[in-house]
Design a protein around this motif. Structure first.
Motif, PDB file in Angstrom:
ATOM      1  N   VAL A 104       7.158  33.745 126.068  1.00  0.00           N
ATOM      2  CA  VAL A 104       6.859  34.958 125.315  1.00  0.00           C
ATOM      3  C   VAL A 104       8.105  35.834 125.295  1.00  0.00           C
ATOM      4  O   VAL A 104       8.695  36.127 126.341  1.00  0.00           O
ATOM      5  CB  VAL A 104       5.680  35.725 125.932  1.00  0.00           C
ATOM      6  CG1 VAL A 104       5.520  37.100 125.269  1.00  0.00           C
ATOM      7  CG2 VAL A 104       4.392  34.913 125.802  1.00  0.00           C
ATOM      8  N   SER A 311       3.903  38.558 115.015  1.00  0.00           N
ATOM      9  CA  SER A 311       3.183  39.668 115.615  1.00  0.00           C
ATOM     10  C   SER A 311       3.029  40.861 114.675  1.00  0.00           C
ATOM     11  O   SER A 311       4.008  41.364 114.117  1.00  0.00           O
ATOM     12  CB  SER A 311       3.925  40.108 116.877  1.00  0.00           C
ATOM     13  OG  SER A 311       3.286  41.193 117.507  1.00  0.00           O
ATOM     14  N   SER A 332      -2.659  38.795 115.866  1.00  0.00           N
ATOM     15  CA  SER A 332      -1.362  38.451 116.451  1.00  0.00           C
ATOM     16  C   SER A 332      -1.504  37.355 117.494  1.00  0.00           C
ATOM     17  O   SER A 332      -0.707  36.402 117.538  1.00  0.00           O
ATOM     18  CB  SER A 332      -0.720  39.699 117.086  1.00  0.00           C
ATOM     19  OG  SER A 332      -0.431  40.678 116.111  1.00  0.00           O
ATOM     20  N   ILE A 333      -2.530  37.462 118.329  1.00  0.00           N
ATOM     21  CA  ILE A 333      -2.751  36.435 119.352  1.00  0.00           C
ATOM     22  C   ILE A 333      -3.164  35.121 118.704  1.00  0.00           C
ATOM     23  O   ILE A 333      -2.732  34.039 119.129  1.00  0.00           O
ATOM     24  CB  ILE A 333      -3.805  36.910 120.373  1.00  0.00           C
ATOM     25  CG1 ILE A 333      -3.226  38.042 121.212  1.00  0.00           C
ATOM     26  CG2 ILE A 333      -4.250  35.758 121.267  1.00  0.00           C
ATOM     27  CD1 ILE A 333      -4.169  38.606 122.239  1.00  0.00           C
ATOM     28  N   ALA A 336       0.018  33.589 117.433  1.00  0.00           N
ATOM     29  CA  ALA A 336       0.858  33.133 118.545  1.00  0.00           C
ATOM     30  C   ALA A 336       0.305  31.857 119.159  1.00  0.00           C
ATOM     31  O   ALA A 336       1.058  30.912 119.442  1.00  0.00           O
ATOM     32  CB  ALA A 336       0.977  34.235 119.599  1.00  0.00           C
ATOM     33  N   LEU A 337      -0.995  31.804 119.362  1.00  0.00           N
ATOM     34  CA  LEU A 337      -1.601  30.600 119.934  1.00  0.00           C
ATOM     35  C   LEU A 337      -1.490  29.410 118.990  1.00  0.00           C
ATOM     36  O   LEU A 337      -1.245  28.278 119.421  1.00  0.00           O
ATOM     37  CB  LEU A 337      -3.073  30.858 120.263  1.00  0.00           C
ATOM     38  CG  LEU A 337      -3.380  31.346 121.678  1.00  0.00           C
ATOM     39  CD1 LEU A 337      -4.881  31.503 121.868  1.00  0.00           C
ATOM     40  CD2 LEU A 337      -2.815  30.400 122.731  1.00  0.00           C
ATOM     41  N   VAL A 349       6.602  38.757 120.288  1.00  0.00           N
ATOM     42  CA  VAL A 349       5.397  39.572 120.147  1.00  0.00           C
ATOM     43  C   VAL A 349       5.610  41.005 120.610  1.00  0.00           C
ATOM     44  O   VAL A 349       6.507  41.302 121.407  1.00  0.00           O
ATOM     45  CB  VAL A 349       4.229  38.957 120.946  1.00  0.00           C
ATOM     46  CG1 VAL A 349       3.994  37.504 120.545  1.00  0.00           C
ATOM     47  CG2 VAL A 349       4.459  39.053 122.446  1.00  0.00           C
ATOM     48  N   ASP A 351       2.688  42.669 121.804  1.00  0.00           N
ATOM     49  CA  ASP A 351       1.649  42.802 122.838  1.00  0.00           C
ATOM     50  C   ASP A 351       1.856  41.732 123.906  1.00  0.00           C
ATOM     51  O   ASP A 351       1.222  40.671 123.898  1.00  0.00           O
ATOM     52  CB  ASP A 351       0.273  42.687 122.188  1.00  0.00           C
ATOM     53  CG  ASP A 351       0.091  43.705 121.065  1.00  0.00           C
ATOM     54  OD1 ASP A 351      -0.001  44.899 121.376  1.00  0.00           O
ATOM     55  OD2 ASP A 351       0.056  43.290 119.885  1.00  0.00           O
ATOM     56  N   GLU A 354      -1.202  40.656 126.750  1.00  0.00           N
ATOM     57  CA  GLU A 354      -2.296  39.895 126.144  1.00  0.00           C
ATOM     58  C   GLU A 354      -1.843  38.500 125.707  1.00  0.00           C
ATOM     59  O   GLU A 354      -2.565  37.514 125.868  1.00  0.00           O
ATOM     60  CB  GLU A 354      -2.857  40.658 124.941  1.00  0.00           C
ATOM     61  CG  GLU A 354      -3.500  41.999 125.285  1.00  0.00           C
ATOM     62  CD  GLU A 354      -2.505  43.164 125.366  1.00  0.00           C
ATOM     63  OE1 GLU A 354      -2.972  44.312 125.475  1.00  0.00           O
ATOM     64  OE2 GLU A 354      -1.288  42.919 125.333  1.00  0.00           O
ATOM     65  N   THR A 355      -0.633  38.424 125.161  1.00  0.00           N
ATOM     66  CA  THR A 355      -0.128  37.130 124.702  1.00  0.00           C
ATOM     67  C   THR A 355       0.205  36.227 125.879  1.00  0.00           C
ATOM     68  O   THR A 355      -0.047  35.020 125.846  1.00  0.00           O
ATOM     69  CB  THR A 355       1.108  37.307 123.810  1.00  0.00           C
ATOM     70  OG1 THR A 355       0.828  38.279 122.796  1.00  0.00           O
ATOM     71  CG2 THR A 355       1.488  35.996 123.152  1.00  0.00           C
ATOM     72  N   ALA A 358      -3.006  34.779 127.131  1.00  0.00           N
ATOM     73  CA  ALA A 358      -3.487  33.715 126.242  1.00  0.00           C
ATOM     74  C   ALA A 358      -2.672  32.433 126.450  1.00  0.00           C
ATOM     75  O   ALA A 358      -3.233  31.329 126.499  1.00  0.00           O
ATOM     76  CB  ALA A 358      -3.391  34.168 124.785  1.00  0.00           C
ATOM     77  N   ALA A 359      -1.354  32.568 126.583  1.00  0.00           N
ATOM     78  CA  ALA A 359      -0.499  31.398 126.794  1.00  0.00           C
ATOM     79  C   ALA A 359      -0.776  30.743 128.142  1.00  0.00           C
ATOM     80  O   ALA A 359      -0.747  29.508 128.264  1.00  0.00           O
ATOM     81  CB  ALA A 359       0.971  31.807 126.697  1.00  0.00           C
TER      82      ALA A 359
END
Length: 374
Positions: A104, A311, A332-333, A336-337, A349, A351, A354-355, A358-359
């Motif tokens: 990230v 993002s 955005s997530i 990214a995912l 990103v 955020d 949060e990212t 998720a990663a």
């Protein structure tokens, strides 16, 4: 796959990603040194404006290759090698960026007019860097591998910033962050800013013009020995969004990046230090951006680590009832995912916590899939 002429051009996209590759020996290949294994290749050939597609199982690739005419077979061999060749790690000060897992990159804008967070990190009268320094440390603590610091907005319609002002915005922050635990990237298209940022301790150059905007940029980047992000934009002039549209945005962006990589390497730059970015949102329509997102895996055939910056971009608002910029976290997530699931090595990103979360969850699922025993 139909027979093609020697004038055909081929594009290859890894597909059919497997959760448990160990159960299918010789039926899959590892995507670079990532946590992704693909079982099929989507091959597209274009000849005199006509395209043909074929879905080829990995175990049948050698037989198909034997049937290809030259120089098509030679190019196909090179593209497959790019898909499977491990990427070398990048030494960024105290931090080593390894490409066996996604990273990230946190966005830190020191500008009063950025499209998303303009003025948030500018500080009092734009001169106090402490707010930006605090934000960067928070990003690093939250798990950002890279902090990308910019002093000029490149949103549509933004005014150009004098390089002296840009330097004043980014250098004090970089100087304070050299030991924050994350790699430091400078987001600029000006050679003087690159020089000042590198002298201050920056580890990576992120140039939206792919070292084309400033005539000195290629030399400065090369002499520095720092890794560089080459991004695609329709123009290297004052307005990076200015273009004439695309016939096929995916193949045209791929071709442009491929040629730019070749030019930069020919100029003496180390290929192992090049990262590529297809430039989502820069002179591209919603349909263009969606086409790029749906074909991200094709860009691995360029042979370089892949960075994706989606993002809070306008495409999220366009797909979600015109959600304003500060209400685009979910989109955005999701983007990214999706990029990570297509093998992208870096997601850029706003955020970060949060990212990163998720990663990390995605990484946990991948680890479980790769090591599963039934």
């Amino acid at each position: 796959m139909e027979a093609q002429s020697a004038h055909s051009k081929i594009y290859m996209k890894p597909v059919g990603f497997l959760d448990n590759p160990q159960y299918f020996d010789e039926q899959n290949s590892r995507l670079n040194n990532s946590l992704m294994w693909f079982s099929q290749i989507e091959c597209t050939t274009i000849d005199e404006g006509k395209s043909a597609r074929a879905l080829v199982p990995v175990e049948q690739w050698p037989q198909l290759l034997e049937k290809m005419v030259e120089p098509l077979a030679e190019r196909a061999t090179a593209l497959f090698a790019n898909l499977t060749r491990p990427h070398a790690p990048l030494q960024c000060g105290e931090r080593v960026i390894r490409f066996d897992q996604p990273h990230v990159m946190g966005i830190l804008n020191r500008t009063p007019d950025s499209f998303s967070d303009g003025g948030k990190h500018a500080g009092k009268n734009g001169s106090d860097p402490q707010a930006a320094i605090d934000a960067a440390f928070n990003m690093a603590t939250a798990g950002a591998s890279i902090i990308d610091i910019g002093g000029e907005s490149t949103r549509p319609g933004a005014e150009a910033v004098w390089e002296g002002d840009e330097i004043k915005r980014v250098v004090p922050v970089i100087e304070k962050l050299t030991h924050c635990g994350a790699a430091i990237s400078v987001d600029t298209r000006k050679a003087a800013v690159m020089e000042a940022a590198i002298a201050a301790g920056a580890h990576i150059i992120n140039d939206i013009s792919a070292l084309l905007h400033d005539k000195r940029s290629l030399e400065v980047a090369g002499v520095s020995g720092k890794p560089v992000v080459l991004m695609h934009a329709p123009s290297s002039g004052k307005d990076p969004h200015k273009g004439n549209g695309y016939g096929n945005v995916v193949t045209e962006t791929f071709d442009w990046l491929e040629q730019r990589i070749a030019d930069v390497v020919e100029a003496g730059f180390e290929r192992e230090k090049i990262i590529v970015d297809p430039g989502l949102g820069f002179g591209k329509s919603l349909a263009d951006n969606l086409a790029l997102m749906n074909n991200l895996a094709m860009f691995h055939a360029l042979g370089q680590p892949l960075l994706i910056g989606a993002s809070r971009k306008r495409m999220i608002g366009a797909l979600s009832k015109e959600a304003p910029v500060d209400q685009r976290l979910g989109g955005s997530i999701a983007l990214a995912l999706h990029a990570i699931q297509q093998g992208a090595q870096i997601v850029r990103v706003h955020d970060v916590p949060e990212t990163v979360q998720a990663a990390q969850v995605w990484r946990g699922m991948r680890d479980a899939g790769v090591t599963a025993r039934v």
